[in-house]
Design an enzyme around this catalytic site. Structure first.
Site, PDB file in Angstrom:
ATOM      1  N   ARG A  98       0.880  -1.161   0.094  1.00  0.00           N
ATOM      2  CA  ARG A  98      -0.048  -0.008  -0.021  1.00  0.00           C
ATOM      3  C   ARG A  98       0.792   1.350   0.091  1.00  0.00           C
ATOM      4  O   ARG A  98       1.696   1.341   0.893  1.00  0.00           O
ATOM      5  CB  ARG A  98      -0.934   0.053   1.105  1.00  0.00           C
ATOM      6  CG  ARG A  98      -1.989   1.074   1.399  1.00  0.00           C
ATOM      7  CD  ARG A  98      -2.752   1.362   2.837  1.00  0.00           C
ATOM      8  NE  ARG A  98      -3.399   2.511   2.707  1.00  0.00           N
ATOM      9  CZ  ARG A  98      -3.301   3.232   3.866  1.00  0.00           C
ATOM     10  NH1 ARG A  98      -3.145   2.816   4.982  1.00  0.00           N
ATOM     11  NH2 ARG A  98      -3.958   4.435   3.760  1.00  0.00           N
ATOM     12  N   HIS A 143      -3.406  10.908   0.925  1.00  0.00           N
ATOM     13  CA  HIS A 143      -2.856  10.595   2.238  1.00  0.00           C
ATOM     14  C   HIS A 143      -2.201  11.920   2.794  1.00  0.00           C
ATOM     15  O   HIS A 143      -0.813  11.887   2.800  1.00  0.00           O
ATOM     16  CB  HIS A 143      -1.743   9.387   2.134  1.00  0.00           C
ATOM     17  CG  HIS A 143      -1.320   8.997   3.509  1.00  0.00           C
ATOM     18  ND1 HIS A 143      -1.452   7.505   3.808  1.00  0.00           N
ATOM     19  CD2 HIS A 143      -0.991   9.445   4.944  1.00  0.00           C
ATOM     20  CE1 HIS A 143      -1.250   7.107   4.994  1.00  0.00           C
ATOM     21  NE2 HIS A 143      -0.736   8.347   5.573  1.00  0.00           N
ATOM     22  N   GLU A 188      -7.567   8.071   6.611  1.00  0.00           N
ATOM     23  CA  GLU A 188      -7.816   8.934   7.958  1.00  0.00           C
ATOM     24  C   GLU A 188      -8.470  10.473   7.803  1.00  0.00           C
ATOM     25  O   GLU A 188      -7.581  11.465   8.203  1.00  0.00           O
ATOM     26  CB  GLU A 188      -6.643   9.124   8.727  1.00  0.00           C
ATOM     27  CG  GLU A 188      -5.992   7.682   9.015  1.00  0.00           C
ATOM     28  CD  GLU A 188      -5.115   7.380  10.340  1.00  0.00           C
ATOM     29  OE1 GLU A 188      -4.632   8.541  10.628  1.00  0.00           O
ATOM     30  OE2 GLU A 188      -4.719   6.622  10.752  1.00  0.00           O
ATOM     31  N   ASN A 328      -7.448   1.780  10.098  1.00  0.00           N
ATOM     32  CA  ASN A 328      -6.093   1.981  10.583  1.00  0.00           C
ATOM     33  C   ASN A 328      -6.389   1.903  12.183  1.00  0.00           C
ATOM     34  O   ASN A 328      -6.851   2.719  12.774  1.00  0.00           O
ATOM     35  CB  ASN A 328      -5.581   3.380  10.473  1.00  0.00           C
ATOM     36  CG  ASN A 328      -5.209   3.305   8.778  1.00  0.00           C
ATOM     37  OD1 ASN A 328      -5.398   2.520   8.007  1.00  0.00           O
ATOM     38  ND2 ASN A 328      -4.826   4.548   8.423  1.00  0.00           N
ATOM     39  N   TYR A 330      -4.339   1.310  15.976  1.00  0.00           N
ATOM     40  CA  TYR A 330      -3.317   1.316  16.664  1.00  0.00           C
ATOM     41  C   TYR A 330      -3.448   1.019  18.139  1.00  0.00           C
ATOM     42  O   TYR A 330      -2.588   0.236  18.772  1.00  0.00           O
ATOM     43  CB  TYR A 330      -2.481   2.520  16.550  1.00  0.00           C
ATOM     44  CG  TYR A 330      -1.801   2.906  15.119  1.00  0.00           C
ATOM     45  CD1 TYR A 330      -0.599   2.386  14.939  1.00  0.00           C
ATOM     46  CD2 TYR A 330      -2.535   3.291  13.996  1.00  0.00           C
ATOM     47  CE1 TYR A 330       0.276   2.313  13.821  1.00  0.00           C
ATOM     48  CE2 TYR A 330      -1.946   3.331  12.849  1.00  0.00           C
ATOM     49  CZ  TYR A 330      -0.626   2.955  12.635  1.00  0.00           C
ATOM     50  OH  TYR A 330      -0.172   3.249  11.323  1.00  0.00           O
ATOM     51  N   GLU A 399      -3.748  -0.321   8.223  1.00  0.00           N
ATOM     52  CA  GLU A 399      -2.593   0.148   9.051  1.00  0.00           C
ATOM     53  C   GLU A 399      -2.789  -0.561  10.482  1.00  0.00           C
ATOM     54  O   GLU A 399      -3.840  -0.550  11.168  1.00  0.00           O
ATOM     55  CB  GLU A 399      -2.426   1.541   9.398  1.00  0.00           C
ATOM     56  CG  GLU A 399      -1.945   2.383   7.854  1.00  0.00           C
ATOM     57  CD  GLU A 399      -1.824   3.781   8.280  1.00  0.00           C
ATOM     58  OE1 GLU A 399      -1.462   4.175   9.360  1.00  0.00           O
ATOM     59  OE2 GLU A 399      -1.978   4.726   7.273  1.00  0.00           O
TER      60      GLU A 399
END
Ligand code: NOJ
Length: 506
Positions: A98, A143, A188, A328, A330, A399
Site C-alpha cells: 500500500r 494521504h 484517515e 487503521n 493502533y 494500518e
C-alpha cells in the site's frame, strides 16, 4: 479510578498472552501487506515538476513546527530508490504493497490541465515493478499532502474540493487503473479534518475548532463519494477493481458503567462521523453527534447547527459508497464523560461538542509515540463493534503497527504484532469479515510533526546515509516467516545472522 473490570481485562490478557503459545493458522483468503505514504517516503519534494504541497509548506516554515526541524525534502528518497522498496516487499513475501499518490507530483497546477509526465512515470514504474513480482499495488489517492494552492483556496473547507478531488481521481483511474485493483480514496479523514483544521497538529496547522473540522468532514465525504461513483460508473466494468475509504479507529473503553454513553460518543465523533454516513442505512452523520452539536450550537447563540447538513442528493451519493471499510487501528483509550472538556462551556469546540476525555492507563505498555498504548483486546472489541454496527462489512486493516526509537532487535514491536494479530484472529473467529492486514510500516519514515524521531518500520532506515540504507529488523524476519507459513507462531525465533532472502522464485 482503575475498576475491577480493567483489572480483570488486563489480567485476562496477560494470562492469555502467556498461556496462548499454540501457533494459530491464518485463513487462506487473508492477504498481507505493508504500507507507506508519498510525503513520508518519496523525498524529491521539488524535483521533476512536482509543485508544493501543505507538508512542504509547513516543513519550510520558520520557526520550524516539526521536531528537530526535520522535513520530508529527502525522506527515504523512494522517488529514486523505489526498486529497493519493491525488493524489500519481495523479501517479506507481501501479497500487496500500500502506497499513496502525491497529487502535486501528478497535477502540478492541482487541476487536470497539466499532467506531469515525470511524476506519472514514477508511479508507473513502481506499479510495474510490483506487478512484475506478483505484488498487488494498493493505492491511496489522498494521504494528507494537499497541493498548497488548493489550501490557499480553503482546502477541505471549500466545497469546490469535491470537484477538484474527483477530477484528480478520474485522472489517476485513467492513468493507473488498468493495473491497480485496490483503491483507497482517503486516508484517515478524522486526522485530516480534526488534526489539520481544528487542533493544529497536522498540516495545514489550523485551529478553527468547532467549525472547520465539520466543514472539512462533509466536503471530504462528498468528495470521496463522488470519486467512488466515478469509479463505479466509468471504470469498474473495464478495470474490475475495488474501492473504499480508510478511517482511523481506536477503541474507546468506558471507564465504568456510568461512562458507556461517553464511550459511544467518543466512538461516534471519531469513527462514526465518517463511517456512519457511508456504512449505515441513514447516509447521514450519527444521530447522537448531530444532537450534541445542534444543542451546543443553539446554546451558544448560533442560528443553525455548526455541523453542516447533507442535502438529500448528497445522502444518496454518500450512502453505501465503499466496497470495504479500511481501518487503521493502533490503540485504545479509556473514555470518561466530561462536559466541559476545555474548561469553557461557551466557546464552540470539537472537544466540547464531544464532551469526553480519553486517557490511557498507566500500566499499559507504550510505544515511542505518546498516543500509542498497547491494548490488543481493544482491537478485538473494535472489530466486533464494526461487525455489529454495520452489518459485517468487508474490512481491510489498512494500518496497524508500533513505534520505537530505533534498533534492530525490536522485540516490543514483535510482541505488539503478535498480540494484535491474535486479537484480530479472535474477531475473525467471531465472524468479522477481515480480508487483508497491513503492517505500518514497510520502513521507518517521516512521522509527520514527530519527524524521524518515531520509528514504525519493519526495516530500519539510516537517514544519514546517502543511500538511505534499509536494514531488516527482527520484526521483518518474523513477519516474513508469518507470511510464508500463514501461521501466527508465538515462539519462532529468527536467525538474524542470515541475510533476508527473496523466495518468490522470480
Ligand atoms: C496513521 C497515518 O496514516 C500514517 O501516515 C502514520 O505515519 C501512522 N498512522 C503512524 O502514526
Amino acid at each position: 479510578m482503575l475498576t475491577l473490570k480493567f483489572l480483570v481485562l488486563t489480567l485476562g490478557f496477560v494470562l492469555n498472552c502467556h498461556a496462548q503459545k499454540e501457533p494459530r493458522k491464518f485463513p487462506e483468503h487473508l492477504l498481507f501487506g505493508t504500507a507507506t505514504a508519498s510525503y513520508q517516503i518519496e523525498g524529491a519534494w521539488n524535483e521533476d515538476g512536482k509543485s508544493e504541497n501543505i507538508w512542504d509548506r509547513i516543513a519550510h516554515q520558520v520557526p520550524c513546527p516539526i521536531k528537530n526541524c526535520d522535513t520530508g525534502d529527502d525522506a527515504n528518497q523512494s522517488y529514486r530508490l523505489y526498486k529497493r522498496d519493491v525488493e524489500m516487499a519481495r523479501e517479506l513475501g507481501l501479497d500487496f504493497y500500500r502506497f499513496s499518490l502525491s497529487w502535486s507530483r501528478i497535477l502540478p497546477t492541482s487541476f487536470p490541465d497539466v499532467i506531469n509526465q515525470a511524476g506519472v512515470d514514477y508511479y508507473n514504474n513502481l506499479i510495474d515493478e510490483l506487478r512484475k513480482y506478483n505484488i498487488e499495488p494498493m493505492v491511496t489517492i489522498y494521504h494528507w499532502d494537499l497541493p498548497q494552492k488548493l489550501q490557499d483556496l480553503g482546502g477541505w473547507s471549500n466545497p469546490h474540493i469535491v470537484d477538484w478531488f474527483s477530477d484528480y481521481s478520474r485522472i489517476v483511474f485513467k492513468l493507473f487503473g488498468d493495473r491497480v485493483k485496490y483503491w483507497i480514496t482517503m486516508n484517515e479523514p478524522r486526522e485530516v479534518c480534526v488534526q489539520g483544521y481544528s487542533d493544529g497538529s497536522l498540516a495545514p496547522l489550523l485551529n478553527i475548532t468547532g467549525y472547520a473540522e465539520y466543514l472539512c468532514t462533509k466536503n471530504l465525504l462528498v468528495a470521496h463519494a463522488k470519486t467512488y461513483h466515478i469509479y463505479n460508473d466509468e471504470f469498474r466494468s473495464t478495470q474490475g477493481g475495488t474501492i473504499g475509504i480508510t478511517l482511523s479507529a481506536k477503541w474507546y473503553e468506558p471507564e465504568n458503567d456510568d461512562h458507556m454513553e461517553a464511550s459511544e460518543d467518543h466512538y461516534q465523533f471519531e469513527v462514526g462521523q465518517y463511517a456512519y454516513p457511508i456504512f449505515s442505512k441513514t447516509g447521514d452523520f450519527p444521530p447522537s453527534m448531530k444532537k450534541r452539536i445542534a444543542e451546543n450550537s443553539e446554546k451558544q447563540g448560533f442560528f443553525r447547527s455548526r455541523l453542516p447538513e447533507f442535502t438529500a442528493d448528497e445522502i444518496e451519493l454518500v450512502r453505501g459508497s465503499s466496497d470495504f471499510l479500511g481501518i487503521n487501528h493502533y490503540t485504545t483509550l479509556i473514555a470518561y464523560r466530561n462536559e466541559s472538556v476545555d474548561g469553557v462551556y461557551d466557546s464552540p469546540s470539537y472537544r466540547h461538542d464531544m464532551g469526553v476525555i480519553g486517557y490511557a492507563l498507566s500500566d499499559w505498555p507504550k510505544g515511542a509515540s505518546s498516543w500509542l498504548n498497547v491494548v490488543p483486546w481493544g482491537f478485538y472489541k473494535l472489530l466486533t463493534k464494526i461487525k455489529d454496527d454495520f452489518d459485517n462489512p468487508p474490512v481491510i486493516i489498512a494500518e496497524n503497527g508500533f513505534s520505537s526509537q530505533g534498533g534492530l532487535n525490536d522485540d516490543d514491536r514483535i510482541d505488539y504484532y503478535r498480540s494484535y494479530l491474535d486479537a484480530m484472529l479472535d474477531a475473525m473467529e467471531e465472524g468479522c469479515d477481515v480480508r487483508a492486514y497491513t503492517a505500518w510500516s514497510l520502513m521507518d519514515n517521516f512521522e509527520w510533526l514527530e519527524g524521524y524521531s518515531e520509528r514504525f518500520g519493519l526495516y530500519e532506515v539510516d537517514f544519514k546515509s546517502p543511500e538511505k540504507t534499509r536494514t531488516p529488523r527482527k520484526s521483518a524476519y518474523i513477519y516474513k516467516e508469518m507470511l510464508r507459513t500463514r501461521t501466527l507462531d508465538f515462539s519462532y525465533e529468527p536467525d538474524m545472522t542470515k541475510p533476508m532472502t527473496i523466495d518468490d522464485g522470480l
